[in-house]
Design a protein around this motif. Structure first.
Motif, PDB file in Angstrom:
ATOM      1  N   GLY A   1       7.596  14.773   3.316  1.00  0.00           N
ATOM      2  CA  GLY A   1       6.164  15.581   2.673  1.00  0.00           C
ATOM      3  C   GLY A   1       5.609  14.745   1.777  1.00  0.00           C
ATOM      4  N   GLN A   2       5.838  13.459   1.498  1.00  0.00           N
ATOM      5  CA  GLN A   2       5.269  12.697   0.505  1.00  0.00           C
ATOM      6  C   GLN A   2       4.263  11.804   0.658  1.00  0.00           C
ATOM      7  OE1 GLN A   2       6.200  13.118  -3.154  1.00  0.00           O
ATOM      8  NE2 GLN A   2       7.424  15.055  -1.850  1.00  0.00           N
TER       9      GLN A   2
ATOM     10  N   TYR B   1      -4.662   2.741  -2.433  1.00  0.00           N
ATOM     11  CA  TYR B   1      -6.081   3.292  -2.412  1.00  0.00           C
ATOM     12  C   TYR B   1      -5.889   4.790  -1.946  1.00  0.00           C
ATOM     13  CZ  TYR B   1     -10.561   4.342  -0.878  1.00  0.00           C
ATOM     14  OH  TYR B   1     -11.818   5.129  -0.443  1.00  0.00           O
ATOM     15  N   TRP B   2      -5.137   4.854  -0.511  1.00  0.00           N
ATOM     16  CA  TRP B   2      -5.093   6.046   0.097  1.00  0.00           C
ATOM     17  C   TRP B   2      -4.269   7.136  -0.796  1.00  0.00           C
ATOM     18  CZ3 TRP B   2      -8.761   7.342   3.196  1.00  0.00           C
ATOM     19  CH2 TRP B   2      -9.559   6.490   3.857  1.00  0.00           C
ATOM     20  N   GLY B   3      -3.699   6.581  -1.484  1.00  0.00           N
ATOM     21  CA  GLY B   3      -2.731   7.587  -2.350  1.00  0.00           C
ATOM     22  C   GLY B   3      -3.648   8.095  -3.380  1.00  0.00           C
ATOM     23  N   THR B   4      -4.533   7.540  -3.881  1.00  0.00           N
ATOM     24  CA  THR B   4      -5.560   8.129  -4.748  1.00  0.00           C
ATOM     25  C   THR B   4      -6.570   9.047  -3.984  1.00  0.00           C
ATOM     26  OG1 THR B   4      -7.124   6.340  -4.482  1.00  0.00           O
ATOM     27  CG2 THR B   4      -5.575   6.083  -6.193  1.00  0.00           C
ATOM     28  N   GLN B   5      -6.511   8.954  -2.790  1.00  0.00           N
ATOM     29  CA  GLN B   5      -7.442  10.017  -1.947  1.00  0.00           C
ATOM     30  C   GLN B   5      -6.706  11.137  -1.527  1.00  0.00           C
ATOM     31  OE1 GLN B   5     -10.446   8.961  -1.760  1.00  0.00           O
ATOM     32  NE2 GLN B   5     -10.009   7.504  -3.310  1.00  0.00           N
ATOM     33  N   GLY B   6      -5.174  11.014  -1.921  1.00  0.00           N
ATOM     34  CA  GLY B   6      -4.681  12.290  -1.356  1.00  0.00           C
ATOM     35  C   GLY B   6      -3.593  12.215  -0.109  1.00  0.00           C
ATOM     36  N   ALA B   7      -3.628  10.779   0.509  1.00  0.00           N
ATOM     37  CA  ALA B   7      -2.880  10.769   1.574  1.00  0.00           C
ATOM     38  C   ALA B   7      -1.327  10.823   1.104  1.00  0.00           C
ATOM     39  CB  ALA B   7      -3.455   9.631   2.477  1.00  0.00           C
ATOM     40  N   ALA B   8      -1.173  10.516  -0.002  1.00  0.00           N
ATOM     41  CA  ALA B   8       0.427  10.284  -0.241  1.00  0.00           C
ATOM     42  C   ALA B   8       0.684  10.640  -1.896  1.00  0.00           C
ATOM     43  CB  ALA B   8       0.914   8.825  -0.094  1.00  0.00           C
TER      44      ALA B   8
ATOM     45  N   TRP C   1      -0.494   9.603   9.542  1.00  0.00           N
ATOM     46  CA  TRP C   1      -1.174   8.409   9.962  1.00  0.00           C
ATOM     47  C   TRP C   1      -1.235   7.199   9.008  1.00  0.00           C
ATOM     48  CZ3 TRP C   1      -4.889   6.348   6.490  1.00  0.00           C
ATOM     49  CH2 TRP C   1      -5.191   7.062   5.664  1.00  0.00           C
ATOM     50  N   LEU C   2      -0.974   7.686   7.539  1.00  0.00           N
ATOM     51  CA  LEU C   2      -1.149   6.472   6.667  1.00  0.00           C
ATOM     52  C   LEU C   2       0.412   5.550   6.971  1.00  0.00           C
ATOM     53  CD1 LEU C   2      -2.038   4.941   4.189  1.00  0.00           C
ATOM     54  CD2 LEU C   2      -1.072   6.531   2.568  1.00  0.00           C
TER      55      LEU C   2
ATOM     56  N   VAL D   1       3.850   6.714  -2.710  1.00  0.00           N
ATOM     57  CA  VAL D   1       3.262   5.319  -2.510  1.00  0.00           C
ATOM     58  C   VAL D   1       4.193   4.287  -3.202  1.00  0.00           C
ATOM     59  CG1 VAL D   1       1.530   4.051  -3.882  1.00  0.00           C
ATOM     60  CG2 VAL D   1       0.934   6.234  -2.803  1.00  0.00           C
ATOM     61  N   LYS D   2       5.045   4.750  -4.357  1.00  0.00           N
ATOM     62  CA  LYS D   2       5.872   3.837  -5.210  1.00  0.00           C
ATOM     63  C   LYS D   2       7.065   3.247  -4.115  1.00  0.00           C
ATOM     64  CE  LYS D   2       8.715   3.570  -8.914  1.00  0.00           C
ATOM     65  NZ  LYS D   2       8.565   1.992  -9.417  1.00  0.00           N
ATOM     66  N   ALA D   3       7.665   4.409  -3.265  1.00  0.00           N
ATOM     67  CA  ALA D   3       8.731   4.211  -2.400  1.00  0.00           C
ATOM     68  C   ALA D   3       8.339   3.054  -1.260  1.00  0.00           C
ATOM     69  CB  ALA D   3       8.960   5.477  -1.803  1.00  0.00           C
ATOM     70  N   VAL D   4       7.113   3.085  -1.032  1.00  0.00           N
ATOM     71  CA  VAL D   4       6.755   2.307   0.090  1.00  0.00           C
ATOM     72  C   VAL D   4       6.243   0.911  -0.496  1.00  0.00           C
ATOM     73  CG1 VAL D   4       4.711   1.965   2.119  1.00  0.00           C
ATOM     74  CG2 VAL D   4       6.263   3.907   1.441  1.00  0.00           C
ATOM     75  N   THR D   5       5.500   0.893  -1.537  1.00  0.00           N
ATOM     76  CA  THR D   5       4.970  -0.387  -2.022  1.00  0.00           C
ATOM     77  C   THR D   5       6.017  -1.247  -2.860  1.00  0.00           C
ATOM     78  OG1 THR D   5       4.244   1.009  -3.986  1.00  0.00           O
ATOM     79  CG2 THR D   5       2.532   0.565  -2.096  1.00  0.00           C
TER      80      THR D   5
END
Length: 598
Positions: free
Chosen positions: A509-510, A443-450, A514-515, A455-459
């Motif tokens: 930088g990806q 969700y926060w990836g879609t908001q520009g936080a990643a 905070w996220l 996102v893929k690397a973490v999830t």
């Protein structure tokens, strides 16, 4: 010629004749009596032994039975055997009580009841890579991917980790010694990470492919290296890779027996063994057992290409490991009453009332006459309830020798009973929470936080952990505890990987800091719950330090074999470590008993 007889006025001849007659009678009686003395002495000493064992059994059963403060019992103990005839010698004994003598048994119990807090830490380690170099590797690993995978594993180490490698076929040697050079130990240059690990990687190139298989010897050499040179503040790890069965020495049975014995020695010295079986011909059953005894994991490698990823998964156990700061509860007991019977005809023996049990040691071996007061009741999912009575014997030291009887009084001083529920984490709930964490990051990836890549690397590892938790739950409900533990271990590794990935994505930088921090905190909560599940699986560990350690190991295996409990034991010298896995409820009855001469 006429013989003249002289009158024997003083009766000398008759006296001499009488003396000779008496002497003959005495010699006859002595011969008759002496002939039966050994048999009578044997029977008398046997009676003494039976009475002494019965007295020890009575002391033990009374101490562990129904009791109340101030209650006491006095038993009569024969400490030796008197002479059975004037022509026999007595068989004295020696009775003594000690509190802190290192030659007597001490027992401690440890377990983890529940979660306390959590943190992420790197575990420093001393590692031995034991790699099969038998001739079959020419067919099963022609491209030497087991070597390149091991090199890659070594390359992921970081100081102060240390590593050494063992080349084994029918014999096992540290690398460089396998080609006629000096052995490279954990402390050697490059093996200790100074200036880097390139030398340790080069050592792996000396491993060939010729000869038969003896991975019992490989574990033995690895144990020797860690016990001799391992640092006490490190995790001690062996990674054993083989493609077959033991084919020596001198045969499969001998090799298997050595492997199991060395696995037990590893367990007793807190060494974890991870095993890798390459191909369909690997002895998966034995490799699984070795890993299970030591708290490690068996990995089946269907092809040489899969070895690389197995090494990677094992490395995640110690690099960026997520762990809970759990509170381990432990109790210890001590004190020993011993009676040494130095019999002349019946086998000499030493009786000990120690660790809550009675042991009998004879020249031919040692047996546990009565074991630790312990009971096991099965529960759901292959788990169980354990109740154990811990007896601490206290009082002034005393000693008596001879053939007399002694009166020993046992006085009940105190009792503490504690019932501990050992928490078993709900794996389905943790799988659901992991899915929510993944959705949160997306969700926060879609908001520009990643970025999408961040996102893929973490999830990806979080979702892999979720899948493993679901598989673990399936295995658990089928009472397949060992596969369930494998899945939980793998899920824990994936969660560790997600935290490492989050830090890496921030550096690249990806992902915003905070996220990453928020996601890591959520992952830690799940990982902490999995850590508690692992503690539940580990269950209850009993450590007995005693000259009779081997007999205690046999008693433990025989006692629990018929219960269906998942257990393991390991022995090293005078120390035996006994584990009962998957314990839902642990009841500890701790008692203090004062022993004295009446």
């Amino acid at each position: 010629m006429r013989i003249i007889l002289r009158e024997d006025s003083e009766a000398v001849a008759s006296t001499v004749a009488t003396l000779f007659t008496l002497l003959a009678v005495v010699l006859f009686l002595q011969a008759a009596i002496v002939a039966v003395v050994p048999a009578k002495q044997y029977e008398a000493e046997r009676t003494t032994s039976i009475a002494a064992i019965s007295a020890f059994d009575l002391l033990r059963s009374t101490a562990s039975g129904a009791a109340f403060p101030g209650g006491q019992v006095t038993v009569t103990l024969p400490i030796g055997t008197a002479a059975v005839s004037p022509f026999a010698a007595p068989s004295p004994g020696d009775l003594r009580f000690n509190m802190g003598d290192s030659t007597n048994a001490n027992i401690s119990v440890s377990y983890v009841p529940t979660i306390h807090d959590s943190h992420v830490s790197k575990v420093d380690q001393d590692i031995i890579l034991a790699i099969d170099s038998s001739g079959s590797m020419n067919q099963n690993d022609p491209n030497r991917l087991r070597i390149s995978g091991a090199k890659e594993y070594v390359g992921r180490l970081s100081r102060p980790d240390r590593v050494a490698s063992v080349d084994f076929d029918s014999v096992a040697r540290l690398t460089r010694a396998n080609v006629g050079g000096p052995a490279h130990h954990l402390y050697s240059t490059y093996n200790n990470g100074l200036p880097d690990y390139s030398g340790a990687q080069a050592d792996l190139d000396t491993i060939d492919a010729a000869g038969t298989t003896n991975f019992g010897a490989a574990i033995q050499v690895s144990n020797d290296e860690l016990i001799t040179y391992g640092l006490p503040n490190r995790a001690w790890v062996i990674i054993l890779l083989t493609d077959g069965y033991n084919t020596c020495c001198p045969n499969q049975a001998g090799g298997d027996a050595l492997a199991i014995a060395e696995a037990g020695r590893a367990k007793a010295n807190n060494i974890t063994i991870y095993t890798i079986g390459l191909g369909a011909d690997a002895d998966g059953a034995l490799l699984t057992r070795i890993a299970q005894i030591t708290g490690g994991t068996y990995f089946a490698a269907p092809t040489p290409e899969s070895i690389r990823w197995i090494y990677f998964e094992i490395s995640m156990h110690y690099r960026g490991t997520v762990s809970c700061g759990t509170v381990a509860a432990a109790s210890s007991v001590s004190g020993s009453l011993s009676l040494s019977l130095a019999s002349r005809q019946y086998p000499a023996q030493t009786l000990r009332l120690e660790a809550g049990g009675v042991t009998v040691a004879q020249p031919v071996g040692i047996v546990v006459q009565q074991g630790l007061p312990i009971s096991y009741a099965p529960r759901a999912y292959g788990a169980g309830t354990i109740q154990v009575t811990l007896l601490t014997f206290t009082g002034p030291a005393f000693e008596a020798t001879g053939t007399d009887y002694q009166f020993v009084t046992a006085r009940f001083l105190s009792q503490s009973v504690d019932s501990q529920v050992i928490i078993r984490t709900d794996l389905q709930q943790q799988a659901s929470d992991s899915g929510n964490i993944s959705d949160y990051v997306k969700y926060w990836g879609t908001q520009g936080a990643a970025t999408p890549a961040g996102v893929k690397a973490v999830t990806d590892p979080i979702l892999a952990a979720k899948a493993r938790m679901n598989w673990a739950q399936v295995n658990l409900t089928s009472s397949k505890l060992t596969p369930a533990k494998f899945d939980v271990d793998s899920a824990q590794n994936q969660l560790s990987a997600s935290i490492i990935a989050a830090e890496d994505q921030v550096t690249r930088g990806q992902m915003q800091r905070w996220l990453a921090t928020s996601a890591e905190d959520l992952v830690r909560r799940v990982a902490c719950q999995l850590s508690q599940w692992q503690d539940w699986y580990i269950g209850v560990k009993l450590t007995i330090q005693s000259p009779t350690a081997a007999a205690w190991a046999i008693w433990f295996d025989q006692t629990f074999r018929k219960t269906g409990a998942l257990t393991s034991s390991g022995i090293s010298g005078n120390k035996v470590v006994l584990s009962v896995n998957a314990v839902d409820l642990f009841i500890i009855d701790e008692r203090v008993i004062e022993l004295s001469f009446a």
